[in-house]
Motif scaffolding. Structure first.
Motif, short mmCIF file in Angstrom:
data_model
loop_
_atom_site.label_atom_id
_atom_site.label_comp_id
_atom_site.label_asym_id
_atom_site.label_seq_id
_atom_site.Cartn_x
_atom_site.Cartn_y
_atom_site.Cartn_z
N SER A 228 47.33 34.29 34.89
CA SER A 228 47.39 35.50 35.58
C SER A 228 46.13 35.59 36.18
O SER A 228 44.91 35.32 35.63
CB SER A 228 47.72 36.97 34.76
OG SER A 228 47.43 37.98 35.35
N ASP B 299 51.39 38.69 39.53
CA ASP B 299 52.55 39.23 39.25
C ASP B 299 52.17 40.64 39.10
O ASP B 299 51.36 41.20 38.28
CB ASP B 299 53.48 38.77 38.14
CG ASP B 299 54.56 39.56 37.88
OD1 ASP B 299 54.48 40.67 38.14
OD2 ASP B 299 55.50 38.70 37.27
N LEU B 300 52.43 41.70 40.11
CA LEU B 300 52.07 43.02 40.06
C LEU B 300 52.53 43.88 39.04
O LEU B 300 51.56 44.66 38.50
CB LEU B 300 52.41 43.86 41.63
CG LEU B 300 52.06 43.19 42.73
CD1 LEU B 300 52.58 43.96 43.88
CD2 LEU B 300 50.51 43.52 42.72
N THR B 301 53.36 43.57 38.46
CA THR B 301 53.91 44.32 37.21
C THR B 301 53.05 43.76 36.03
O THR B 301 52.76 44.75 35.35
CB THR B 301 55.56 44.13 36.84
OG1 THR B 301 56.35 44.43 38.26
CG2 THR B 301 55.88 44.77 35.68
N GLU B 302 53.05 42.71 35.99
CA GLU B 302 52.32 42.08 34.97
C GLU B 302 50.76 42.38 35.15
O GLU B 302 50.21 42.91 33.89
CB GLU B 302 52.24 40.56 34.64
CG GLU B 302 51.66 39.79 33.65
CD GLU B 302 50.13 39.52 33.84
OE1 GLU B 302 49.45 39.40 32.82
OE2 GLU B 302 49.75 39.54 34.94
N THR C 292 49.47 45.12 36.51
CA THR C 292 49.41 46.56 36.26
C THR C 292 49.46 46.83 34.91
O THR C 292 48.68 47.89 34.33
CB THR C 292 50.63 47.49 37.02
OG1 THR C 292 50.33 46.98 38.48
CG2 THR C 292 50.35 48.73 36.66
N GLY C 293 50.21 46.05 34.01
CA GLY C 293 50.43 46.33 32.77
C GLY C 293 48.85 45.74 32.03
O GLY C 293 48.44 46.81 30.85
N ARG C 294 48.45 44.79 32.50
CA ARG C 294 47.09 44.39 32.13
C ARG C 294 45.82 45.31 32.19
O ARG C 294 45.03 45.76 31.37
CB ARG C 294 46.82 42.92 32.61
CG ARG C 294 47.41 41.86 31.97
CD ARG C 294 47.18 41.42 30.77
NE ARG C 294 47.79 40.20 30.36
CZ ARG C 294 47.11 38.98 30.39
NH1 ARG C 294 46.11 38.74 31.08
NH2 ARG C 294 47.88 38.03 30.23
#
Length: 272
Positions: A78, A162-165, A167-169
């Motif tokens: 990522s 991956d925007l979702t991943e 953002t979670g990070r």
């Protein structure tokens, strides 16, 4: 010899606490927590060392993240991987250092006496400090997490965005730094000296886990997986700990709560 950051802390802390004590008097009983938070926010933002620490955090993030990104050749990695590594192993000491100095600086200058005069409830003082420092660390984590992800995407040969991943990070980084700041506040209140607190933090995060990991007894070595650094690595970067992200953040929260509760009990008994 007085450390330059502690000198900055001494001047600003004495000024801020004296102003709170003599200009405004003790915190009104009707709004004690709001007054304590306002006082801690004022002291923190008027210290030159606060801005030096935040500037250091920016520089550290830029240098470390770009260096890790250049050397990371995992095509499936990522774009947030380099900044996650930076937050777990490097940036945490900067933000925790700021939290620590907000406590030890007051003890070093005697400003803690004025603080306790304004807010006699020791537990409220430590809770207010923890809330203010955790908030600053959280926002810092969000900003540097986003900037570090951009640097990762720029310097890595190939990366996954991956925007979702991502953002979670970034949210995980911010929460990790916030909870570690609370631990630093607790350690600072217990130890009261900057050098001792930094040593205790270094032992807790790096030395003790390494020593436990070398013990040839599985049950003892497993303890290291439940210490703050391992839990943070699992939560922020899917580290090797044998539990999920939910338990990881619960462990971090438990460590933070334990540090704050222990510090409150010790300060109430020792600094009455």
């Amino acid at each position: 010899m007085t450390h330059p950051l502690e000198s900055a802390t001494a001047t600003a802390t004495t000024s801020a606490t004296a102003t709170a004590t003599f200009a405004h008097g003790p915190v009104p009983a009707a709004r004690p927590m709001r007054g304590a938070l306002a006082a801690e926010w004022t002291k923190l933002t008027t210290l030159r060392s606060t801005w030096l620490f935040l500037l250091t955090a920016v520089v550290v993030t830029g240098l470390t993240t770009s260096s890790v990104a250049v050397t990371l050749h995992d095509k499936g990695a990522s774009a947030a991987e380099p900044v996650a590594f930076t937050a777990i192993y490097v940036l945490v000491f900067v933000t925790a250092g700021l939290a620590m100095l907000s406590v030890t600086g007051e003890y070093a200058t005697g400003g803690i006496v004025h603080t306790f005069q304004c807010v006699p409830d020791r537990g409220r003082v430590l809770l207010a400090k923890s809330m203010v420092l955790a908030s600053v660390a959280f926002v810092t984590g969000l900003v540097l997490g986003a900037a570090g992800t951009a640097a990762g995407a720029l310097f890595m040969d190939v990366s996954v965005l991956d925007l979702t991943e991502v953002t979670g990070r970034i949210l995980a980084i911010a929460l990790y730094l916030a909870l570690m700041s609370v631990i630093a506040v607790g350690l600072g209140a217990v130890v009261r000296h900057s050098a001792g607190t930094i040593t205790a933090l270094f032992l807790l995060l790096l030395v003790i886990p390494a020593v436990l990991g070398m013990v040839p007894v599985d049950s003892i070595a497993e303890i290291a997986r439940f210490l703050p650094l391992a839990a943070g690595a699992r939560f922020v970067a899917d580290g090797p700990a044998p539990y999920g992200a939910g338990l990881a953040v619960a462990l971090l929260a438990a460590w933070s709560a334990a540090a704050l509760v222990a510090a409150t009990r010790i300060v109430r008994r020792r600094d009455a």
